[in-house]
Design an enzyme around this catalytic site. Structure first.
Site, short mmCIF file in Angstrom:
data_model
loop_
_atom_site.label_atom_id
_atom_site.label_comp_id
_atom_site.label_asym_id
_atom_site.label_seq_id
_atom_site.Cartn_x
_atom_site.Cartn_y
_atom_site.Cartn_z
N ASP A 156 0.82 -1.19 0.00
CA ASP A 156 0.00 0.00 0.00
C ASP A 156 0.87 1.25 0.00
O ASP A 156 1.55 1.54 0.98
CB ASP A 156 -0.89 -0.05 1.26
CG ASP A 156 -1.91 1.06 1.27
OD1 ASP A 156 -1.96 1.84 0.31
OD2 ASP A 156 -2.65 1.15 2.26
N ASP A 358 -2.28 5.93 -6.00
CA ASP A 358 -2.49 5.05 -4.85
C ASP A 358 -2.58 3.60 -5.33
O ASP A 358 -3.38 3.30 -6.22
CB ASP A 358 -3.78 5.47 -4.14
CG ASP A 358 -4.07 4.64 -2.90
OD1 ASP A 358 -3.11 4.07 -2.33
OD2 ASP A 358 -5.24 4.53 -2.52
#
Ligand SMILES: *[C@@H]1O[C@H](CO)[C@@H](O)[C@H](O)[C@H]1NC(C)=O
Ligand SMILES: *[C@@H]1O[C@H](CO)[C@@H](O)[C@H](O)[C@H]1NC(C)=O
Ligand SMILES: *[C@@H]1O[C@H](CO)[C@@H](O)[C@H](O)[C@H]1NC(C)=O
Length: 481
Positions: A156, A358
């Site tokens: 992430d 992201d």
């Protein structure tokens, strides 16, 4: 004299345009052989858009020391998924995606909604701590401890702290595919004591005061969807393929609940102090790259460090820092083209919102004006296909492809600062929920001031390079091979 001169000029112009025409022809011919870029559509077999139940692991990709194989959490390449712990449910995945996006938006919101959300969910959690975002759907397997044990983590770029479920699971642990990490069996595990300057520092990196429990330094992370993990800040040996990172600070999760099921935890690649990128800055020079696999049944890679160098076909755009949330990687998105035609969207639409990239958000979110322009052009170019209403609240441009062998999808490119255009892979344009429902895989933000997010569906098949020291992000199509 004047007329003779002007006919001379006209003649030159004719000759010039004739050669220009020839050049254009030659140029277009070259384009055609390279790809079907010329007519600005991707022609794909509908069957190739459907999930496959067998894994085709990529044998290509950079084989560097610190290179991990990236898999889709719900795909057949995550082999140990024997007990059906992880079954792809699009409804659930897209709901989680929306709650991740809502959390990101609340973090950036100027009237500190982020704090409000923080207070309202504080009931089950002992400490005040930073609210974090949900979990991504791409996974890697790292080694933890000595002797090392495999732990599969979602990676992430939107969070910093790495955590994994830890025995004895003093609160509770959810079911995961790998055996739960047991620090008592590792000779390299150390507790971080409390109160200590280190504990204060770790807590303040998350914007909260240090918290002790049995003289040990406590962490807690809550996610936008109500999931959370609480445990001890600890140090452990982290092994990435054959590379070792000693004294790596991670969260040894004693009480973990929510939607993480199946995987052991999360690998934080954000820009903050406790992220792997910062903790291993000396080793990897704050440089990493990945390629997310094109399908759920193939593999990609996540490489730390520069390895064998940087491909010359990468196009770099400046990496921006967002003052409100410095963990995120910011981009300067300035335009979009559909089917080779640049949409007329005022650049202020993008600059008002701002943009981040992201790895954990699935569907790219655009400012409403930009999304509407994209949708209009896309629908126009897809007018030969029957449109249907969507079963998902995220999408509004869906097609029934069940009666087609193949589909011609308009190409989509994103334009970034530094004169960079990124032609998205054909697999990043439609999100196929089922044969009867393939949707334009973008969504509009509700509020024009909400930040735009370059999501992972659109990053598929691209090599994405993060050069934090050089403050630039690079893209290369065809990056997984
Ligand atoms: C675009 O090219 C593909 C082959 O690459 C072809 O099948 C398709 O018909 C072309 N579309 C148009 C609009 O010319
Ligand atoms: C998928 O998830 C949704 C929302 O959580 C749930 O209502 C639905 O029953 C699930 N579908 C299946 C087939 O499990
Ligand atoms: C860490 O703390 C736990 C519980 O307080 C203790 O059982 C364990 O031995 C400690 N580990 C080390 C390596 O000191």
């Amino acid at each position: 004299m004047a007329t003779r001169f002007s006919s001379f000029v006209r003649c030159i112009l004719y000759i010039y345009s004739f050669f220009a025409f020839l050049c254009l022809q030659a140029h277009e011919a070259r384009e055609t052989t390279e790809s079907d870029h010329l007519n600005h559509t991707h022609t794909v077999q509908v069957s190739s858009l459907m999930p496959s139940s067998t894994c085709t692991a990529s044998t290509k990709g950079p084989k560097r020391e610190a290179s991990l194989t990236v898999k889709h959490k719900y795909g057949p390449c995550f082999q140990s998924n024997k007990d059906q712990l992880l079954v792809l449910n699009h409804t659930e995945l897209l709901l989680q995606d929306q709650s991740r996006v809502n959390s990101i938006h609340s973090m950036f919101s100027k009237n500190s909604d982020g704090n409000k959300l923080r207070e309202s969910q504080a009931t089950t959690i002992p400490a005040k701590s930073g609210l974090s975002i949900g979990i991504g759907n791409y996974i890697v397997t790292v080694g933890l401890g000595t002797p090392k044990t495999d732990q599969t983590l979602a990676f992430d770029t939107g969070s910093d702290l790495t955590w994994a479920q830890c025995k004895p699971c003093a609160g509770q642990c959810y079911k995961q595919v790998d055996p739960i990490f047991d620090p008592s069996r590792s000779t390299s595990y150390t507790n971080i004591s409390c109160p200590t300057p280190l504990c204060t520092q770790l807590a303040s990196a998350k914007g909260s005061p240090q918290q002790c429990s049995n003289s040990k330094c406590l962490y807690s992370v809550r996610y936008g969807d109500g999931s959370f993990t609480i445990g001890y800040f600890s140090k452990e040996r982290l092994t990435i393929t054959s590379d070792v990172v000693d004294n790596f600070v991670f969260g040894c999760g004693q009480d973990n609940e929510g939607l993480f099921k199946g995987i052991a935890g999360l690998l934080g690649l954000g820009r903050g102090q406790v992220s792997l990128v910062q903790q291993a800055a000396q080793k990897y020079s704050q440089f990493f790259s990945y390629c997310l696999p094109s399908t759920t049944s193939s593999t990609g890679y996540l490489t730390l460090g520069k390895g064998n160098g940087i491909s010359s076909s990468l196009k770099f755009t400046p990496m921006l820092t967002l003052s409100r949330r410095q963990s995120f990687y910011g981009l300067n998105l300035i335009g979009i083209s559909v089917g080779g035609q640049r949409l007329s969207i005022p650049t202020s639409v993008f600059s008002t919102a701002g943009t981040i990239i992201d790895s954990g958000t699935v569907i790219t979110r655009l400012p409403p004006t930009a999304y509407n322009a994209l949708r209009t052009k896309f629908r126009e170019m897809m007018r030969n296909y029957p449109m249907i209403s969507s079963s998902s609240s995220i999408f509004d441009t869906c097609y029934d492809l069940s009666k087609r062998q193949s589909v011609s999808i308009p190409s989509i490119s994103l334009f970034f600062g530094g004169d960079v255009s990124v032609n998205l892979d054909k697999v990043g344009i439609l999100y196929v929920l089922r044969k009867t429902e393939a949707c334009l895989a973008f969504a509009g933000n509700r509020d024009p001031s909400n930040i735009a997010i370059f999501g992972n569906e659109q990053q598929k098949g691209l090599e994405v390079v993060y050069d934090v020291v050089g403050e630039r992000i690079g893209f290369r199509p065809g990056g997984c091979s």
